[in-house]
Each structure stands twice: as structure tokens, then as C-alpha cells.
Design a protein around this motif. Structure first.
Motif, PDB file in Angstrom:
ATOM      1  N   GLU A 262      24.261  -4.477   5.287  1.00  0.00           N
ATOM      2  CA  GLU A 262      22.849  -4.804   5.519  1.00  0.00           C
ATOM      3  C   GLU A 262      22.269  -3.986   6.667  1.00  0.00           C
ATOM      4  O   GLU A 262      21.065  -3.709   6.703  1.00  0.00           O
ATOM      5  N   GLN A 263      23.128  -3.582   7.597  1.00  0.00           N
ATOM      6  CA  GLN A 263      22.687  -2.755   8.727  1.00  0.00           C
ATOM      7  C   GLN A 263      22.651  -1.265   8.367  1.00  0.00           C
ATOM      8  O   GLN A 263      22.394  -0.430   9.237  1.00  0.00           O
ATOM      9  N   ASP A 264      22.915  -0.949   7.100  1.00  0.00           N
ATOM     10  CA  ASP A 264      22.932   0.430   6.599  1.00  0.00           C
ATOM     11  C   ASP A 264      23.970   1.297   7.302  1.00  0.00           C
ATOM     12  O   ASP A 264      23.798   2.522   7.429  1.00  0.00           O
ATOM     13  N   LEU A 265      25.053   0.667   7.730  1.00  0.00           N
ATOM     14  CA  LEU A 265      26.132   1.397   8.378  1.00  0.00           C
ATOM     15  C   LEU A 265      27.174   1.875   7.374  1.00  0.00           C
ATOM     16  O   LEU A 265      27.901   2.839   7.641  1.00  0.00           O
ATOM     17  N   ILE A 266      27.251   1.210   6.233  1.00  0.00           N
ATOM     18  CA  ILE A 266      28.207   1.554   5.183  1.00  0.00           C
ATOM     19  C   ILE A 266      27.555   1.295   3.830  1.00  0.00           C
ATOM     20  O   ILE A 266      26.478   0.684   3.755  1.00  0.00           O
ATOM     21  N   ASP A 267      28.215   1.743   2.771  1.00  0.00           N
ATOM     22  CA  ASP A 267      27.796   1.361   1.427  1.00  0.00           C
ATOM     23  C   ASP A 267      29.012   0.837   0.674  1.00  0.00           C
ATOM     24  O   ASP A 267      30.103   0.697   1.251  1.00  0.00           O
ATOM     25  N   ASP A 268      28.846   0.558  -0.606  1.00  0.00           N
ATOM     26  CA  ASP A 268      29.937  -0.064  -1.370  1.00  0.00           C
ATOM     27  C   ASP A 268      31.191   0.802  -1.406  1.00  0.00           C
ATOM     28  O   ASP A 268      32.309   0.282  -1.520  1.00  0.00           O
ATOM     29  N   ALA A 269      31.007   2.115  -1.299  1.00  0.00           N
ATOM     30  CA  ALA A 269      32.151   3.029  -1.357  1.00  0.00           C
ATOM     31  C   ALA A 269      33.071   2.894  -0.141  1.00  0.00           C
ATOM     32  O   ALA A 269      34.185   3.461  -0.144  1.00  0.00           O
ATOM     33  N   HIS A 270      32.630   2.151   0.876  1.00  0.00           N
ATOM     34  CA  HIS A 270      33.480   1.971   2.053  1.00  0.00           C
ATOM     35  C   HIS A 270      34.726   1.143   1.716  1.00  0.00           C
ATOM     36  O   HIS A 270      35.706   1.199   2.459  1.00  0.00           O
ATOM     37  N   ILE A 271      34.690   0.383   0.641  1.00  0.00           N
ATOM     38  CA  ILE A 271      35.900  -0.299   0.166  1.00  0.00           C
ATOM     39  C   ILE A 271      36.750   0.756  -0.523  1.00  0.00           C
ATOM     40  O   ILE A 271      36.458   1.178  -1.647  1.00  0.00           O
ATOM     41  N   VAL A 272      37.800   1.221   0.150  1.00  0.00           N
ATOM     42  CA  VAL A 272      38.576   2.345  -0.386  1.00  0.00           C
ATOM     43  C   VAL A 272      39.480   1.911  -1.534  1.00  0.00           C
ATOM     44  O   VAL A 272      39.837   2.730  -2.394  1.00  0.00           O
ATOM     45  N   ALA A 273      39.850   0.623  -1.559  1.00  0.00           N
ATOM     46  CA  ALA A 273      40.760   0.170  -2.609  1.00  0.00           C
ATOM     47  C   ALA A 273      40.887  -1.342  -2.580  1.00  0.00           C
ATOM     48  O   ALA A 273      40.534  -2.002  -1.598  1.00  0.00           O
ATOM     49  N   GLU A 274      41.382  -1.875  -3.666  1.00  0.00           N
ATOM     50  CA  GLU A 274      41.919  -3.232  -3.677  1.00  0.00           C
ATOM     51  C   GLU A 274      43.382  -3.140  -3.268  1.00  0.00           C
ATOM     52  O   GLU A 274      44.045  -2.116  -3.488  1.00  0.00           O
ATOM     53  N   ILE A 275      43.905  -4.218  -2.709  1.00  0.00           N
ATOM     54  CA  ILE A 275      45.304  -4.181  -2.277  1.00  0.00           C
ATOM     55  C   ILE A 275      46.225  -3.943  -3.468  1.00  0.00           C
ATOM     56  O   ILE A 275      47.256  -3.258  -3.351  1.00  0.00           O
ATOM     57  N   GLY A 276      45.848  -4.448  -4.648  1.00  0.00           N
ATOM     58  CA  GLY A 276      46.651  -4.198  -5.838  1.00  0.00           C
ATOM     59  C   GLY A 276      46.723  -2.730  -6.197  1.00  0.00           C
ATOM     60  O   GLY A 276      47.761  -2.242  -6.666  1.00  0.00           O
ATOM     61  N   GLU A 277      45.638  -1.994  -5.968  1.00  0.00           N
ATOM     62  CA  GLU A 277      45.633  -0.552  -6.239  1.00  0.00           C
ATOM     63  C   GLU A 277      46.566   0.188  -5.287  1.00  0.00           C
ATOM     64  O   GLU A 277      47.223   1.159  -5.671  1.00  0.00           O
ATOM     65  N   LEU A 280      50.101  -0.549  -6.442  1.00  0.00           N
ATOM     66  CA  LEU A 280      50.413   0.188  -7.665  1.00  0.00           C
ATOM     67  C   LEU A 280      50.548   1.694  -7.428  1.00  0.00           C
ATOM     68  O   LEU A 280      50.924   2.438  -8.335  1.00  0.00           O
ATOM     69  N   GLY A 281      50.227   2.140  -6.210  1.00  0.00           N
ATOM     70  CA  GLY A 281      50.324   3.556  -5.889  1.00  0.00           C
ATOM     71  C   GLY A 281      49.144   4.372  -6.363  1.00  0.00           C
ATOM     72  O   GLY A 281      49.185   5.613  -6.355  1.00  0.00           O
ATOM     73  N   ARG A 282      48.052   3.705  -6.740  1.00  0.00           N
ATOM     74  CA  ARG A 282      46.883   4.422  -7.255  1.00  0.00           C
ATOM     75  C   ARG A 282      46.018   4.994  -6.130  1.00  0.00           C
ATOM     76  O   ARG A 282      45.351   6.016  -6.307  1.00  0.00           O
ATOM     77  N   VAL A 283      46.002   4.290  -5.002  1.00  0.00           N
ATOM     78  CA  VAL A 283      45.208   4.717  -3.845  1.00  0.00           C
ATOM     79  C   VAL A 283      46.086   4.578  -2.611  1.00  0.00           C
ATOM     80  O   VAL A 283      46.730   3.538  -2.431  1.00  0.00           O
ATOM     81  N   PRO A 284      46.123   5.593  -1.750  1.00  0.00           N
ATOM     82  CA  PRO A 284      46.909   5.443  -0.522  1.00  0.00           C
ATOM     83  C   PRO A 284      46.274   4.411   0.400  1.00  0.00           C
ATOM     84  O   PRO A 284      45.052   4.349   0.524  1.00  0.00           O
ATOM     85  N   GLY A 285      47.093   3.596   1.016  1.00  0.00           N
ATOM     86  CA  GLY A 285      46.579   2.617   1.969  1.00  0.00           C
ATOM     87  C   GLY A 285      46.374   3.289   3.312  1.00  0.00           C
ATOM     88  O   GLY A 285      45.284   3.712   3.670  1.00  0.00           O
ATOM     89  N   ARG A 286      47.450   3.429   4.043  1.00  0.00           N
ATOM     90  CA  ARG A 286      47.418   4.140   5.328  1.00  0.00           C
ATOM     91  C   ARG A 286      47.684   5.622   5.080  1.00  0.00           C
ATOM     92  O   ARG A 286      48.714   5.991   4.512  1.00  0.00           O
ATOM     93  N   ARG A 287      46.770   6.472   5.544  1.00  0.00           N
ATOM     94  CA  ARG A 287      46.939   7.910   5.365  1.00  0.00           C
ATOM     95  C   ARG A 287      47.623   8.566   6.556  1.00  0.00           C
ATOM     96  O   ARG A 287      48.208   9.641   6.430  1.00  0.00           O
ATOM     97  N   SER A 288      47.515   7.945   7.721  1.00  0.00           N
ATOM     98  CA  SER A 288      48.142   8.498   8.915  1.00  0.00           C
ATOM     99  C   SER A 288      48.470   7.364   9.872  1.00  0.00           C
ATOM    100  O   SER A 288      47.999   6.235   9.713  1.00  0.00           O
TER     101      SER A 288
END
Length: 317
Positions: A262-277, A280-288
Motif C-alpha cells: 500500500e505504501q508503493d514500496l513493493i509489488d506482488d512480484a516481491h513474493i519470490v516463492a512459496e515455501i513449497g516451491e 521442490l527445488g523450483r526456486v532458490p530460497g537463500r541465494r547467499s
């Protein structure tokens, strides 16, 4: 339906038969199945019955040919303990062949255990392998369950406990001497030392600020389960690698995320993944090792149903 066709697990039976290790396993499987599209669930529906009084329904199915059912609960403020809420209700389980109800379990106890199990699953997936200091923010029932679940996925050398009442935090710490637990009065300082942080409060305004959290920390946001009350500020949300238990639910009810949006600091794409993803190895959780990762826990019907199904199937065995 006859009474002897229904297996009943009261709160004591749930505590005795649903171990944290087993619950971590079944919740991990349920969250992978959710992100894989194998399960079915609707968004939580809530009916307000006045200030501090809510009735909620959480229907779902573990698969098209698997157990299905619902969690039906009331969330009422405790008049004897201001600021605390009770989640009373039932998890009702149906079998998939004839659609018969076969199991009823105490929802409050399942919620306590599966919530901490879900946090453990996310911590195992997102926290650094060398995480050694755990900070628990809050001193209620979820503090106890998280202190039982989290050590199953990381070997913590120190456990710091903060609450608005230092006396309650100290009393909680004395119950876990084997974890080297200690009460702390300075939340800012404790947050700067922690590798894993769990916010487990009923706060309506942020108690944890992003500027306090060091790079590499993993944060579990657990206390707020609907729009409105927030436990952390927008800076933490913005600066984090943000993982939800369910993307659809987060867009509907993740309070801290919604405020930052609502503060226009992020959009929906800020959710990088669901924990299930992530699992499942579809999206990296921690990159560094420097990423600040955040897991938003809202709780889901498939978690409750998976826990109840485990209880039921174990009783048959």
C-alpha cells in the motif's frame, strides 16, 4: 453415521500422538503438494462476531483421491489474559472413497503443533546451515511450541527470549535450560545477534524493525494471520527475500506485505516463492549467506488436515 465409526482425538491425545518430528515431515510434504497443485484448499473465511470474537472456516483436500475436510474454529480474546487469544475448534476429516467423516481432532492443539512445525520446515529450508542463535519474540503458547520444534532443524548454541514482560520471558527461559535459553530486555540488541528470529506476538504495531536485523538472518513472521496487525516494519519486508506459505493467501492476508504494498514500496512480484516451491527445488530460497530471508506463515487447511490424517492413519496402524 454411528459413534463408533468416528475416531476422536482430544487435546491430550493430539499432544501425545502428534510428535514434532512427525508433524514437520507431514507439513513439509503438504506444502510441497500445495505448490505442486496436488492439494485443494479455499482461502480462510472469517465471520466477525464483534470485538475480539471471530468464527473461521478452513476447508481443503489433500488430493482428489485423498483425505479432505475442514478446520472450524473460534478465535476469541481471553478476558482473563488481555492481549491473548484462544483458537478453539475442530478438525473434521473425511475419507475419500465414500465421503464418510472418519475423524474429529482438537483444532487448538493441532494448530499449536503444526504452526511450529511449519516454521521449522521454513527455517530448515531458508536459514543458514551455521545458524546458532535463535531469538523468540513473544512468550505465549507458540513460544513453547517453537522452542520444541526449531531445535529439531538447527543446532542452536543460544536461545534468546524477549517479551513485553521480562518476568514472563525469564520464566519461559527457565523451562528450557537444555537450550541455553535466556531472557533479554533489549530487543534491538538481541535482533542484531540472532541468526534466526521468530515473531510470535499479538502486536498490532511493529515490534521488530528492519534496521535491527543483520545480513544473513532468517525471520519467521507468525503472529499476525490477517490484514491489519503487523509485527515488523516495511523496511524488513522490502529488504528481505520474501517467501510465503501460499502466494494467494499472502496477497489476501499477509499484513506486513500488504502494508508495504500500500505504501508503493513493493509489488506482488516481491513474493519470490512459496515455501513449497523452494522445497521442490523450483526456486532458490537463500541465494547467499548475506540474504535476509523472511517466511510469512498464515497457516493452511492442508497443514491441519495432513496432521489429522497422520493421527488417524497412525491409530489404524
Amino acid at each position: 453415521m454411528k459413534r463408533d465409526e468416528l475416531t476422536i482425538f482430544d487435546s491430550e491425545a493430539v499432544r501425545e500422538r502428534l510428535s514434532y518430528a512427525d508433524c514437520i515431515r507431514v507439513v513439509r510434504e503438504a506444502m510441497m503438494a500445495l505448490s505442486a497443485g496436488e492439494t485443494r484448499q479455499l482461502l480462510r473465511t472469517m465471520l466477525s462476531l464483534g470485538q475480539g470474537r471471530t468464527f473461521a472456516q478452513m476447508p481443503g483436500a489433500l488430493g482428489e483421491r485423498d483425505m479432505f475436510g475442514t478446520k472450524t474454529i473460534s478465535v476469541f480474546a481471553d478476558p482473563n489474559l488481555p492481549g491473548l487469544r484462544r483458537h478453539r475448534g475442530l478438525v473434521v476429516l473425511f475419507e475419500p472413497e465414500e465421503g464418510r467423516p472418519v475423524c474429529v481432532a482438537d483444532a487448538e492443539e493441532i494448530t499449536h503443533i503444526r504452526t511450529a512445525a511449519a516454521t521449522a520446515v521454513a527455517t530448515d529450508a531458508l536459514a543458514r546451515p551455521d545458524a546458532r542463535t535463535l531469538l523468540i519474540v513473544g512468550t505465549g503458547g507458540q513460544a513453547h511450541t517453537h522452542l520444541k520444534a526449531l531445535p529439531l532443524v538447527r543446532d542452536f548454541d543460544r536461545v534468546l527470549i524477549w517479551g513485553r514482560s521480562l518476568e514472563k520471558a525469564d520464566a519461559l527461559a527457565t523451562e528450557y535450560p537444555h537450550l541455553n535459553a535466556e531472557a533479554v530486555a533489549d530487543l534491538r540488541a538481541a535482533a542484531g545477534e540472532a541468526d534466526v528470529i521468530c515473531t510470535l506476538t499479538t502486536a498490532s504495531q511493529p515490534v521488530l524493525l528492519g534496521e535491527w536485523v543483520k545480513p544473513g538472518t532468517h525471520v519467521n513472521l507468525v503472529g499476525s494471520s490477517g490484514p491489519g496487525p503487523v509485527e515488523v516494519d516495511s523496511a524488513l519486508v522490502v529488504n528481505s527475500r520474501y517467501v510465503a506459505d501460499s502466494r494467494a493467501s499472502a496477497l489476501d492476508a499477509a499484513a506486513e506485505f500488504l502494508v508495504a504494498k500500500e505504501q508503493d514500496l513493493i509489488d506482488d512480484a516481491h513474493i519470490v516463492a512459496e515455501i513449497g516451491e523452494v522445497l521442490l527445488g523450483r526456486v532458490p530460497g537463500r541465494r547467499s549467506e548475506w540474504d535476509i530471508t523472511v517466511y510469512k506463515s498464515l497457516g493452511h487447511a492442508v497443514q491441519d488436515l495432513a496432521a489429522a490424517a497422520h493421527l488417524y492413519r497412525s491409530s489404524l496402524a
